[in-house]
Scaffold this motif. Structure first.
Motif, short mmCIF file in Angstrom:
data_model
loop_
_atom_site.label_atom_id
_atom_site.label_comp_id
_atom_site.label_asym_id
_atom_site.label_seq_id
_atom_site.Cartn_x
_atom_site.Cartn_y
_atom_site.Cartn_z
N ALA A 123 -13.90 2.72 -4.64
CA ALA A 123 -14.94 3.46 -5.35
C ALA A 123 -14.47 3.80 -6.76
N LEU A 124 -15.38 3.61 -7.73
CA LEU A 124 -15.18 4.10 -9.10
C LEU A 124 -16.01 5.36 -9.26
N LEU A 125 -15.40 6.42 -9.80
CA LEU A 125 -16.12 7.68 -9.94
C LEU A 125 -16.84 7.74 -11.28
N LEU A 126 -18.08 8.17 -11.23
CA LEU A 126 -18.94 8.32 -12.41
C LEU A 126 -19.68 9.63 -12.31
N ASP A 127 -19.47 10.49 -13.30
CA ASP A 127 -20.11 11.79 -13.34
C ASP A 127 -20.80 11.97 -14.69
N TRP A 128 -22.11 12.20 -14.68
CA TRP A 128 -22.85 12.28 -15.95
C TRP A 128 -22.48 13.51 -16.75
N ASP A 129 -22.22 14.67 -16.13
CA ASP A 129 -21.79 15.84 -16.88
C ASP A 129 -20.51 15.53 -17.65
N SER A 134 -14.16 9.68 2.12
CA SER A 134 -13.25 9.31 3.20
C SER A 134 -13.43 7.87 3.68
N GLY A 135 -14.55 7.24 3.35
CA GLY A 135 -14.77 5.87 3.80
C GLY A 135 -14.08 4.82 2.95
N TYR A 136 -13.40 5.22 1.89
CA TYR A 136 -12.76 4.28 0.98
C TYR A 136 -11.25 4.29 1.17
N ARG A 137 -10.63 3.16 0.82
CA ARG A 137 -9.17 3.09 0.80
C ARG A 137 -8.60 3.47 -0.56
N LEU A 138 -9.35 3.17 -1.61
CA LEU A 138 -8.89 3.41 -2.97
C LEU A 138 -10.03 4.00 -3.78
N VAL A 139 -9.75 5.07 -4.51
CA VAL A 139 -10.71 5.70 -5.41
C VAL A 139 -10.09 5.75 -6.80
N ILE A 140 -10.85 5.29 -7.80
CA ILE A 140 -10.38 5.28 -9.18
C ILE A 140 -11.33 6.13 -10.02
N ALA A 141 -10.76 7.10 -10.72
CA ALA A 141 -11.53 7.92 -11.65
C ALA A 141 -11.06 7.56 -13.05
N LEU A 187 -5.48 7.38 -4.67
CA LEU A 187 -6.28 7.89 -5.79
C LEU A 187 -5.62 7.52 -7.10
N VAL A 188 -6.42 7.05 -8.06
CA VAL A 188 -5.96 6.80 -9.42
C VAL A 188 -6.85 7.58 -10.37
N VAL A 189 -6.23 8.34 -11.27
CA VAL A 189 -6.97 9.15 -12.24
C VAL A 189 -6.53 8.74 -13.64
N GLY A 190 -7.52 8.47 -14.49
CA GLY A 190 -7.25 8.07 -15.86
C GLY A 190 -7.03 9.25 -16.78
N PRO A 191 -6.71 8.99 -18.05
CA PRO A 191 -6.32 10.04 -18.99
C PRO A 191 -7.46 10.94 -19.39
N PHE A 192 -7.07 12.08 -20.01
CA PHE A 192 -8.00 13.07 -20.52
C PHE A 192 -8.92 13.56 -19.41
N PRO A 218 -4.60 12.73 -0.55
CA PRO A 218 -4.37 11.31 -0.80
C PRO A 218 -2.98 10.85 -0.40
N ALA A 219 -2.91 9.62 0.10
CA ALA A 219 -1.60 9.04 0.41
C ALA A 219 -0.76 8.97 -0.86
N THR A 220 -1.38 8.57 -1.96
CA THR A 220 -0.75 8.65 -3.28
C THR A 220 -1.81 9.04 -4.30
N ALA A 221 -1.38 9.79 -5.31
CA ALA A 221 -2.25 10.17 -6.42
C ALA A 221 -1.55 9.74 -7.70
N THR A 222 -2.09 8.72 -8.36
CA THR A 222 -1.50 8.15 -9.56
C THR A 222 -2.25 8.67 -10.79
N TYR A 223 -1.48 9.05 -11.82
CA TYR A 223 -2.09 9.51 -13.06
C TYR A 223 -1.63 8.63 -14.22
N LEU A 224 -2.61 8.11 -14.97
CA LEU A 224 -2.31 7.35 -16.18
C LEU A 224 -2.62 8.23 -17.38
N SER A 225 -1.61 8.45 -18.22
CA SER A 225 -1.82 9.25 -19.42
C SER A 225 -2.15 8.38 -20.62
#
Length: 693
Positions: free
Chosen positions: A396-402, A448-455, A476-481, A572-579
């Protein structure tokens, strides 16, 4: 039952009979039947014809059109005709026309010109919607209601006094009191403290940067104001015809409207998509928008408008080469559309869209375009059994309009180069190239139905959204800012990543955006060097492992990518952060895909330019590249989750077949297959494969 009462896949387009003499209508329906058209959209811009004077209706011509279509077995997506107010309404009530941010009231003479908050406009649309619904409630051609058209296309916001009144009412509902609003907007900055609601106006053109919290609320309000227009008409349609589905056509990945909220109000998600034939990334951008449409209600949707060839509104309107209309249409079906519809059926002779392509072009039936229309109609009929089948995604790719609106506030950010659509594409493109099925999701949804979530970015992140991510058991992968501000666009205490700090195990001390054209090298633990662009951060690891570091410059040796394992066995099994923003995130993506156990639907070796999508048991393979691609078909012992495709080198017997190509009816064995540029295959597994899966 599919999206409508029409069985199988839908095929057709917008039909504007009011632009043609009635003798042409007979030819139209005859040719529609020849092409296999089973649904047309009628009446989108017909308000001035249906109601030529206030309260005076002329339905006779539309009666004849619907009767004629039904007599030839063609169903109707019937518009409420409220997309453009008629001249008499505008002249009697000039206040219904929108006002821009500079205070200029726009003039009549185009389309979709109206103030969404105008009570005069809303009341007139509801009256017309009721009249149309009561007239055609029992007409056998009626298959779906089409409210207005492409909301926010020409009028995404209005700054008139009526909109100001509506905005103030919306703010009272949201903030409850002036104290609440002043606190949320931080009005002590730059002396903006309000003491009366009447002092508040829309964010019109000002001497300098406008309060970003006010802009964020304005974006929310503008989306809600248009949604209120849709819901007012929908309520009437559901009252009169409760069993007829209601839709309005979306516009792919559109910033101006919160489609998560809009989709809840629709029975059927429909989309207008116009990939640019001149854009080398067109297929990837279209795939992203189609996956969003499928994800909005997590079920099949409908491509309601697309272009057979060239459009009429780009600076340079490049036509589609032979076969591209078919390839683009099959792509939409591959990503969950239960039909292929076009703008429009017959090419116009006058008006702004006279050079926009159509299923039936100016040259008539002695044209390549018409031959391709006939061929595509036959393909759609061959794929009828695909209707209703669904896609299961593990990513899943996360998209939030706010967050999107907050991120792109003008004149108040560390850099205006962070654009959410591009951030989404930077992760989606390598997933698409690997044939990995992707859903889009809001950050507060159960993941919970996904193996990988990218924000790719969560600039605005609430405590509730952070808790939903902390409860996610996969990778989980979270991008910068990300995790920068709260729902009021105020920086979280302690700075970024705010409520994500414990989950990610990092602290961000400083934003370090890069100048245009500059890059910053990043080195992974195995020595791989990756150039980053646009954005970097000064990060302190606070419980996270450093998996990549910056090399060179003032950030040399500092953490660039971090990873934290599960905290006390929870989350999350792992939570990765990209700065940073790697120019190519593929090496990092491949690592996390392997850790999550996610593979492409066509195996690990998908050729460049080949797109692979799976709907239920059906595997679509489409070659968007310029070269013939060879893809290995699995053996009969393989499961349908790993199917590749193409043209067989030898014709098998039916008993040898592992798959059938629905487009040709050919049985296909396992082994290497060849897929020419622009070609496609839709594979249906044999009974043996289905039983073994």
């Amino acid at each position: 039952m599919g999206l409508t009462r029409v069985p199988g896949l839908l095929f057709g387009g917008d039909y504007n009979p009011e632009q043609w003499p009635e003798e042409v209508w007979q030819e139209d329906v005859r040719l529609m039947a020849e092409a296999g058209v089973n649904l047309v959209t009628v009446g989108v811009f017909s308000w001035s014809r249906l109601e030529p004077a206030p309260g005076v209706h002329d339905f006779g011509w539309l009666d004849r059109v619907l009767d004629l279509l039904h007599g030839h077995g063609i169903a109707v997506d019937l518009a409420t005709a409220t997309a453009t107010p008629p001249p008499w309404l505008v002249r009697d009530h000039p206040e219904v026309m929108p006002v821009d941010a500079a205070g200029t009231r726009l003039e009549f003479g185009s389309r979709q010109g109206y103030c969404p908050s105008s009570p005069v406009f809303r009341a007139a649309t509801v009256r017309l919607a009721r009249a149309v619904a009561e007239r055609y409630r029992d007409h056998p051609a009626l298959a779906m209601w089409h409210v207005s058209n492409e909301y926010a296309d020409h009028t995404a916001e209005c700054f008139c006094p009526e909109s100001a009144r509506d905005f103030r009412h919306w703010l009272k509902e949201r903030h409850r009191s002036l104290d609440g609003l002043n606190a949320a907007w931080g009005t002590s900055c730059w002396g903006q403290h309000y003491t009366d609601w009447t002092q508040i106006e829309p964010p019109r053109k000002a001497p300098g940067p406008v309060n970003p919290a006010q802009l964020l609320d304005w974006r929310r309000f503008s989306s809600d104001a248009l949604l209120a227009c849709f819901e007012a008409e929908r309520a009437v349609l559901k009252e009169v015809t409760p069993d007829v589905p209601v839709t309005t056509n979306f516009m792919s990945v559109l910033r101006d409207l919160d489609y998560w909220a809009w989709a809840e109000a629709e029975d059927v998600v429909t989309d207008d998509a116009y990939p640019d034939p001149a854009d080398p990334r067109a297929a990837v951008k279209a795939a992203l928008s189609y996956d969003l449409m499928r994800s909005l209600k997590r079920r099949p949707w409908l491509l309601l408008e697309s272009a057979p060839s060239a459009v009429s509104w780009r600076p340079v309107n490049v036509p589609k080469d032979p076969g591209v209309m078919r390839l683009h249409s099959l792509q939409a079906l591959a990503h969950g559309s239960d039909g292929v519809m076009f703008f429009q059926w017959r090419q116009a002779r006058y008006g702004p869209e006279k050079f926009h392509s159509a299923m039936l072009p100016h040259g008539g039936t002695a044209t390549r375009q018409w031959r391709e229309t006939l061929a595509l109609g036959a393909d759609v009929r061959r794929l009828a059994e695909v209707a209703g089948s669904t896609t299961r995604a593990e990513v899943a790719l996360l998209l939030d309009w706010d967050s999107w609106w907050g991120l792109e506030a003008p004149e108040s950010m560390p850099s205006d180069r962070l654009r959410l659509h591009e951030l989404l594409l930077s992760w989606y493109a390598p997933l698409h190239a690997r044939g990995v099925a992707v859903d889009l999701a809001p950050p507060g949804r159960d993941l919970s139905g996904y193996r990988l979530v990218i924000a790719p970015n969560l600039y605005l992140c609430t405590a509730g959204q952070a808790a939903a991510l902390a409860a996610f058991p996969g990778h989980l992968v979270v991008g910068p800012f990300s995790g920068v501000v709260d729902a009021a666009d105020q920086v979280h205490d302690g700075g970024a990543p705010g409520p994500l700090r414990e989950l990610l195990g990092v602290r961000v001390e400083e934003w370090r955006p890069l100048p245009d054209g500059a890059t910053q090298e990043v080195e992974t633990a195995d020595g791989t060097r990756l150039p980053a662009r646009t954005w970097t951060e000064w990060v302190e690891a606070d419980g996270a492992e450093v998996v990549a570091r910056y090399r060179g410059g003032p950030l040399d040796g500092r953490p660039a990518v971090t990873r934290r394992g599960s905290i006390s066995g929870n989350g999350p099994a792992t939570a990765t952060y990209l700065s940073c923003l790697p120019e190519d995130p593929a090496p990092l993506l491949d690592e996390v895909l392997a850790a999550a156990g996610v593979t492409g639907v066509a195996g690990p070796d998908l050729p460049e330019g080949v797109e692979a999508c799976r709907r239920g048991p059906y595997l679509f393979l489409l070659n968007h590249g310029s070269r013939t691609a060879t893809v290995p078909l699995p053996t009969a012992t393989a499961t349908p989750t790993s199917l590749p495709t193409a043209t067989p080198t030898a014709t098998p017997t039916t008993t040898d077949a592992v798959f059938t190509d629905l487009l040709t009816g050919r049985p296909l064995p396992s082994g290497p297959l060849s897929l020419a540029p622009g070609d496609a295959v839709v594979l249906k597994p044999s009974e043996a494969v289905l039983k073994q899966s």
